[in-house]
Every structure is written in structure tokens, then in C-alpha cells.
Design a protein around this motif. Structure first.
Motif, mmCIF file in Angstrom:
data_model
loop_
_atom_site.group_PDB
_atom_site.id
_atom_site.type_symbol
_atom_site.label_atom_id
_atom_site.label_comp_id
_atom_site.label_asym_id
_atom_site.label_seq_id
_atom_site.Cartn_x
_atom_site.Cartn_y
_atom_site.Cartn_z
ATOM 1 N N LEU A 22 36.814 73.727 81.722
ATOM 2 C CA LEU A 22 38.148 73.910 82.315
ATOM 3 C C LEU A 22 38.433 75.386 82.575
ATOM 4 O O LEU A 22 39.046 75.743 83.582
ATOM 5 C CB LEU A 22 39.224 73.330 81.391
ATOM 6 C CG LEU A 22 39.326 71.806 81.403
ATOM 7 C CD1 LEU A 22 40.194 71.332 80.245
ATOM 8 C CD2 LEU A 22 39.890 71.301 82.723
ATOM 9 N N GLU A 23 37.972 76.229 81.671
ATOM 10 C CA GLU A 23 38.205 77.657 81.868
ATOM 11 C C GLU A 23 37.457 78.142 83.119
ATOM 12 O O GLU A 23 37.990 78.885 83.933
ATOM 13 C CB GLU A 23 37.768 78.449 80.633
ATOM 14 C CG GLU A 23 38.302 79.877 80.689
ATOM 15 C CD GLU A 23 37.567 80.849 79.785
ATOM 16 O OE1 GLU A 23 36.548 80.466 79.179
ATOM 17 O OE2 GLU A 23 38.008 82.004 79.734
ATOM 18 N N ASN A 24 36.203 77.683 83.276
ATOM 19 C CA ASN A 24 35.449 78.059 84.481
ATOM 20 C C ASN A 24 36.120 77.559 85.754
ATOM 21 O O ASN A 24 36.165 78.265 86.758
ATOM 22 C CB ASN A 24 34.027 77.490 84.426
ATOM 23 C CG ASN A 24 33.088 78.349 83.592
ATOM 24 O OD1 ASN A 24 33.404 79.488 83.259
ATOM 25 N ND2 ASN A 24 31.941 77.798 83.257
ATOM 26 N N PHE A 25 36.617 76.312 85.708
ATOM 27 C CA PHE A 25 37.251 75.747 86.912
ATOM 28 C C PHE A 25 38.422 76.638 87.343
ATOM 29 O O PHE A 25 38.577 76.965 88.510
ATOM 30 C CB PHE A 25 37.784 74.326 86.657
ATOM 31 C CG PHE A 25 36.728 73.315 86.296
ATOM 32 C CD1 PHE A 25 35.428 73.450 86.741
ATOM 33 C CD2 PHE A 25 37.043 72.209 85.526
ATOM 34 C CE1 PHE A 25 34.446 72.511 86.421
ATOM 35 C CE2 PHE A 25 36.082 71.258 85.195
ATOM 36 C CZ PHE A 25 34.790 71.425 85.637
ATOM 37 N N TRP A 26 39.270 76.970 86.381
ATOM 38 C CA TRP A 26 40.448 77.787 86.695
ATOM 39 C C TRP A 26 40.012 79.150 87.215
ATOM 40 O O TRP A 26 40.530 79.643 88.221
ATOM 41 C CB TRP A 26 41.334 77.929 85.443
ATOM 42 C CG TRP A 26 42.493 78.833 85.685
ATOM 43 C CD1 TRP A 26 43.613 78.538 86.416
ATOM 44 C CD2 TRP A 26 42.648 80.181 85.234
ATOM 45 N NE1 TRP A 26 44.452 79.613 86.449
ATOM 46 C CE2 TRP A 26 43.897 80.642 85.733
ATOM 47 C CE3 TRP A 26 41.878 81.049 84.465
ATOM 48 C CZ2 TRP A 26 44.376 81.924 85.472
ATOM 49 C CZ3 TRP A 26 42.359 82.319 84.209
ATOM 50 C CH2 TRP A 26 43.583 82.748 84.708
ATOM 51 N N LYS A 27 39.028 79.753 86.523
ATOM 52 C CA LYS A 27 38.582 81.088 86.938
ATOM 53 C C LYS A 27 37.928 81.047 88.323
ATOM 54 O O LYS A 27 38.125 81.952 89.138
ATOM 55 C CB LYS A 27 37.618 81.675 85.898
ATOM 56 C CG LYS A 27 38.372 82.225 84.682
ATOM 57 C CD LYS A 27 37.521 82.313 83.431
ATOM 58 C CE LYS A 27 36.387 83.284 83.531
ATOM 59 N NZ LYS A 27 35.516 83.219 82.316
ATOM 60 N N CYS A 28 37.151 80.028 88.605
ATOM 61 C CA CYS A 28 36.540 79.893 89.941
ATOM 62 C C CYS A 28 37.631 79.815 91.002
ATOM 63 O O CYS A 28 37.551 80.459 92.040
ATOM 64 C CB CYS A 28 35.675 78.640 90.036
ATOM 65 S SG CYS A 28 34.016 78.889 89.414
ATOM 66 N N HIS A 29 38.638 78.990 90.725
ATOM 67 C CA HIS A 29 39.678 78.830 91.745
ATOM 68 C C HIS A 29 40.424 80.141 91.973
ATOM 69 O O HIS A 29 40.738 80.490 93.117
ATOM 70 C CB HIS A 29 40.655 77.708 91.384
ATOM 71 C CG HIS A 29 41.414 77.220 92.584
ATOM 72 N ND1 HIS A 29 41.053 76.111 93.305
ATOM 73 C CD2 HIS A 29 42.479 77.762 93.239
ATOM 74 C CE1 HIS A 29 41.863 75.966 94.339
ATOM 75 N NE2 HIS A 29 42.747 76.943 94.311
ATOM 76 N N GLN A 30 40.677 80.870 90.899
ATOM 77 C CA GLN A 30 41.348 82.183 91.036
ATOM 78 C C GLN A 30 40.508 83.118 91.895
ATOM 79 O O GLN A 30 41.016 83.793 92.788
ATOM 80 C CB GLN A 30 41.570 82.813 89.651
ATOM 81 C CG GLN A 30 42.542 82.069 88.764
ATOM 82 C CD GLN A 30 43.925 81.983 89.365
ATOM 83 O OE1 GLN A 30 44.534 83.000 89.687
ATOM 84 N NE2 GLN A 30 44.407 80.776 89.565
ATOM 85 N N GLY A 31 39.219 83.173 91.623
ATOM 86 C CA GLY A 31 38.330 84.055 92.384
ATOM 87 C C GLY A 31 38.243 83.651 93.844
ATOM 88 O O GLY A 31 38.284 84.496 94.743
ATOM 89 N N LEU A 32 38.166 82.327 94.067
ATOM 90 C CA LEU A 32 38.036 81.851 95.459
ATOM 91 C C LEU A 32 39.323 82.082 96.253
ATOM 92 O O LEU A 32 39.279 82.232 97.470
ATOM 93 C CB LEU A 32 37.675 80.360 95.471
ATOM 94 C CG LEU A 32 36.284 80.027 94.928
ATOM 95 C CD1 LEU A 32 36.066 78.528 94.878
ATOM 96 C CD2 LEU A 32 35.210 80.687 95.780
ATOM 97 N N ALA A 33 40.447 82.131 95.562
ATOM 98 C CA ALA A 33 41.721 82.368 96.250
ATOM 99 C C ALA A 33 41.916 83.850 96.573
ATOM 100 O O ALA A 33 42.860 84.220 97.258
ATOM 101 C CB ALA A 33 42.872 81.851 95.382
ATOM 102 N N SER A 34 41.021 84.689 96.089
ATOM 103 C CA SER A 34 41.153 86.133 96.311
ATOM 104 C C SER A 34 40.401 86.557 97.570
ATOM 105 O O SER A 34 39.686 85.764 98.181
ATOM 106 C CB SER A 34 40.579 86.887 95.110
ATOM 107 O OG SER A 34 39.170 86.924 95.194
#
Ligand code: FES
Ligand SMILES: [Fe+2]
Length: 441
Positions: free
Chosen positions: A381-393
Motif C-alpha cells: 500500500l505504501e508503494n501504491f501511494w508513493k507511485c501515484h504521487q510520483g506519477l502525478a508529478s
């Protein structure tokens, strides 16, 4: 409007990489719901969730609130959870029994289990001379265009057109066969209830991660290592005696290293489905397993028994919304809620006719590996959230799926990862290939 803004959606997908907007653009998400989730076969639930006439369970298909209901004739219906009068949700509870018919809580229109109008209070006086009447199909609750069940697993499609459920599932049907065949009675029963987790990331990140053989020994290393330390300490104390199998379920994340994951294989099929082979070998010789083996041999004979327990599967992905670990009777269903919000339902099943101890093993895996209480799930779950944050940047435009690209082997309409390349990103490439085909419309 979307078409004007994005002239060619398929330009977002190349064989070895994908544009980040595929995960973050709300307009693309809307189109995915229309062209993928509200068209293909989506898992609704298991027949054992609704054993009696009138039993219902609500479920989300794409953006549509739906309900699965057991009809009086024993069949199953999947209906839009919407009253045809003024749009009220027909069932406000997640599940229940509606009795002999549905009765809307707003103005008491009533409906048969299959959605047909039963009665409208004071119908003759209230609707005389209007275009509304008993014969008007607009008075019925709208059903899903197609409903089919396979070995108790119920699917619905909101499109009247498309392949049959069996054609759609293709080889991924093994998920349900493998699970049910392992039951002495040949069928499984769902364990109520499920865990529900909402992750703050796009639904595709979850689907990709399910068959990402590269990540476990990295992402889950610390969890695996801690379990392995305890496992070793217990073994030492027991002087070579038995360590509970549940420790192995976690320690495997540290002891199965990347090079071992490479020995597994992914087999990628049309429509985005995928099988990860290399079941971790849960065929111990403890008394519980031996008792189970004995029952199975009695039921199926030695030859068929060996075939059943020899099925070499770790994980089956049924794109776009299902992840099944059949040897351990685990199933996760993905319900996208928004471009950056995804609900997963985490279920497990009981093998009918198997000893209780075998069920406890499935429950242990459910709690230790798949539940929200475990560190394994938290790691992901932590990776999912972090991936989405990075992809939104604005830090980059592309997501890379290059690992072992160009080395996949095409065989009988499927794409296999090459030998010793089990950590290939072939499953992600295959999912995005299917995605692009669906999105072309
Ligand atoms: S909205 Fe259902 S009866 Fe009126
Ligand atoms: Fe993981």
C-alpha cells in the motif's frame, strides 16, 4: 470533449512504456470505466454468499452500483441497484435478504427478484392515462446485460456484446478450477466477510503489482527477514522440530530471493490475463496435510489426486479486476472508485469436505499476507501511494516496462517470459496491450 483533448489514446501506450497520464488523468479514468469495466465480465461474488431466495449482495461494477440476488427459482440475477421510479437505491445495505420481493423504501414500488415490476401502490388510480403502466419495461429494475457463473463464481457484463464468460476467461479459468478441484467435494464456499481496503492510487497499480515477481524480495524483505529470524529461533528451541507453517508464509519473502523468482514463469494471455507459475510448494508432510491427502485420494483416486495438487500456480490475474491465489483459496477483487482511489475486496474460501486444519492454513495466509493487518499488505500500500504521487508529478512522462522486453516467447497465442526471466515485466506489457485494445473502443 475527451477525444478532442486526447486525439489518439493509444499513443499513450508503447510496447515497452506507458505515459503517466494513463494513471492520473481523470478523463482517461472515465473512459476506462466506459470502455473496460462497464463492458467486460466483472466478478460479482460467489453463489455461497446468497444461498437462499431473496438473499442479495451489493457490488460495484465500474461506476454502477449493482446487486447480485438469488432468485426464487434458484438462479442468480445481477441488477442495477436503482429504483425505476425516482432513482432511489433499491438496497441501502451492503447485503441482506429482501424477502419475497424488493420493496423500495421511498414510495413502496415492489419488484420480483429478477427486477420485474410487481406492484405500484394505487397503480390504477395514480397512473391512469399516463404512459406508465404494468407493460412498460421502464418500470422494471434494469438488469445487467449478461450474467454467467462458473463453478459458483458469478460474473456480469454490462454489455450485451462480447465474448462469453468462458471465451473471455480463456486459460485463466484455471483460477477457479484449481481452487475447486482441491476441495474433496469439488466446490468451495466463501468465508464471510471480506476485508475492504481503499488505496490512494490508480487501480492499475494494484493489478500490475499482483504479478510483479521482482518486488517481493525487495518490498517485503524486512517483513520476511523478521519472520525468518523468529522461525529460526523456534526451530533452534524445538531442536529441529516443527515450526508452524505460518512463519514460512512470511519468511518466504526473504528466503525466496530475486534469482529464485526468476525461476518462475509468467504466461500472458489475451484480454490482459496472466498466470504466475511456481507455487511455493506448500505440500508439507505434517499430519494435517496427510489427512487431507488421504481424503482426496479416496475421492479422486491416486492419479487424479496427483494431477490436482500438482497444478503449478502461484497466482492468476483475471484482467481488469481480479487476482486469485488458487492453491491457498485467496481472491482479491478490484473496484476502481476514482482515478486515485481504489477499493479492494479481500476474500478467502473454504474447501468443501476438507479438514478444518486445511481451512486454518488458508485463514493464516489470508491474515498474514493479504489482510490489512499484515506488514506485507502495508508494504504494498505504501508503494501504491508513493507511485501515484510520483506519477502525478512533473518528474517524468513515462512509466518503464522494459525489463526483459524483446525476450518474451510467443507460443499458442500466449506470451511467456523466457526461461530464468520470471521477473520480466511481460505481465505489465500484456495488461497495457489489452488496455489499449479496449480503449480503442
Ligand atoms: S423512488 Fe422507489 S418507489 Fe419512489
Ligand atoms: Fe507485494
Amino acid at each position: 470533449m475527451l477525444q478532442e483533448r486526447i486525439p489518439d489514446l493509444t499513443k499513450y501506450v508503447e510496447p515497452d512504456r506507458v505515459r503517466r497520464e494513463v494513471y492520473t488523468d481523470a478523463a482517461i479514468f472515465e473512459l476506462e470505466m466506459q470502455r473496460i469495466h462497464e463492458r467486460v465480465w466483472i466478478y460479482c461474488g460467489h453463489l455461497s454468499q446468497i444461498p437462499k431466495a431473496g438473499d442479495y449482495y451489493t457490488v460495484q461494477i465500474g461506476r454502477q452500483p449493482m446487486l447480485m440476488v438469488r432468485k426464487s427459482d434458484g438462479g442468480v440475477a445481477v441488477l442495477h441497484n436503482r429504483c425505476p421510479h425516482r432513482g432511489n437505491l433499491l438496497c441501502g445495505d451492503r447485503k441482506g435478504n429482501t424477502g419475497d420481493f424488493f420493496r423500495c423504501s421511498y414510495h413502496a414500488w415492489t419488484f420480483e427478484h429478477d427486477g420485474r415490476l410487481k406492484n405500484i401502490p394505487m397503480m390504477d388510480s395514480g397512473y391512469k392515462g399516463t404512459r406508465l403502466g404494468r407493460d412498460n419495461p421502464d418500470c422494471n429494475v434494469k438488469p445487467a446485460a449478461r450474467v454467467e457463473a462458473y463453478r459458483g463464481f458469478v460474473f456480469a457484463s454490462l454489455s450485451a456484446e462480447g465474448p462469453s464468460l468462458k471465451e473471455f476467461l480463456g486459460k485463466s479459468i484455471v483460477a477457479f478450477d484449481d481452487m475447486c478441484d482441491r476441495a474433496p467435494d469439488g466446490e468451495v464456499e466463501i468465508v464471510p466477510n471480506c476485508f475492504r481496503v481503499i488505496q490512494h492510487s490508480n487501480w492499475k497499480l494494484f493489478m500490475e503489482n499482483q504479478i510483479d515477481a521482482l518486488h517481493p524480495s525487495v518490498t517485503h524483505q524486512s517483513t520476511g527477514r523478521a519472520a525468518h529470524e523468529v522461525e529460526k529461533a523456534i526451530a533452534k528451541k524445538a531442536k529441529g522440530g516443527e515450526v508452524p507453517l505460518s512463519y514460512h508464509m512470511l519468511s518466504a519473502f526473504a528466503t525466496v530471493t530475486i534469482d529464485k523468482w526468476d525461476n518462475f514463469q509468467t504466461i500472458n494471455y489475451p484480454y490482459g490475463h496472466c498466470i504466475l507459475t511456481g507455487y511455493m510448494g506448500l505440500r508439507p508432510q505434517d499430519p494435517d496435510t496427510l489427512a487431507y491427502d488421504k481424503i482426496m485420494v479416496q475421492r479422486y483416486g491416486k492419479k487424479r489426486f496427483e494431477e490436482i495438487v500438482g497444478v503449478n500456480i502461484h497466482h492468476v490475474l483475471v484482467y481488469p479486476g481480479l487476482s486469485v491465489q488458487s492453491p491457498l483459496q485467496q481472491l482479491r477483487a478490484v473496484r476502481p472508485l476514482g482515478v486515485d482511489r481504489t477499493l479492494t475486496e479481500i476474500w478467502h474460501f473454504r474447501l468443501k469436505g476438507a479438514p478444518e486444519a486445511i481451512y486454518r492454513r488458508s485463514l493464516a495466509y489470508y491474515n498474514l499476507v493479504n489482510s490489512p493487518a499484515t506488514l506485507i499488505n502495508a508494504d504494498d500500500l505504501e508503494n501504491f501511494w508513493k507511485c501515484h504521487q510520483g506519477l502525478a508529478s512533473d518528474g517524468g512522462d513515462w512509466v518503464s516496462f522494459h525489463r526483459h522486453h524483446g525476450r518474451d516467447l510467443e507460443k499458442d497465442g500466449a506470451v511467456e517470459s523466457a526461461p530464468n526471466m520470471g521477473t520480466s515485466e511481460a505481465p505489465m506489457r500484456n495488461q497495457m496491450k489489452a488496455w489499449a485494445e479496449y480503449m480503442r473502443g
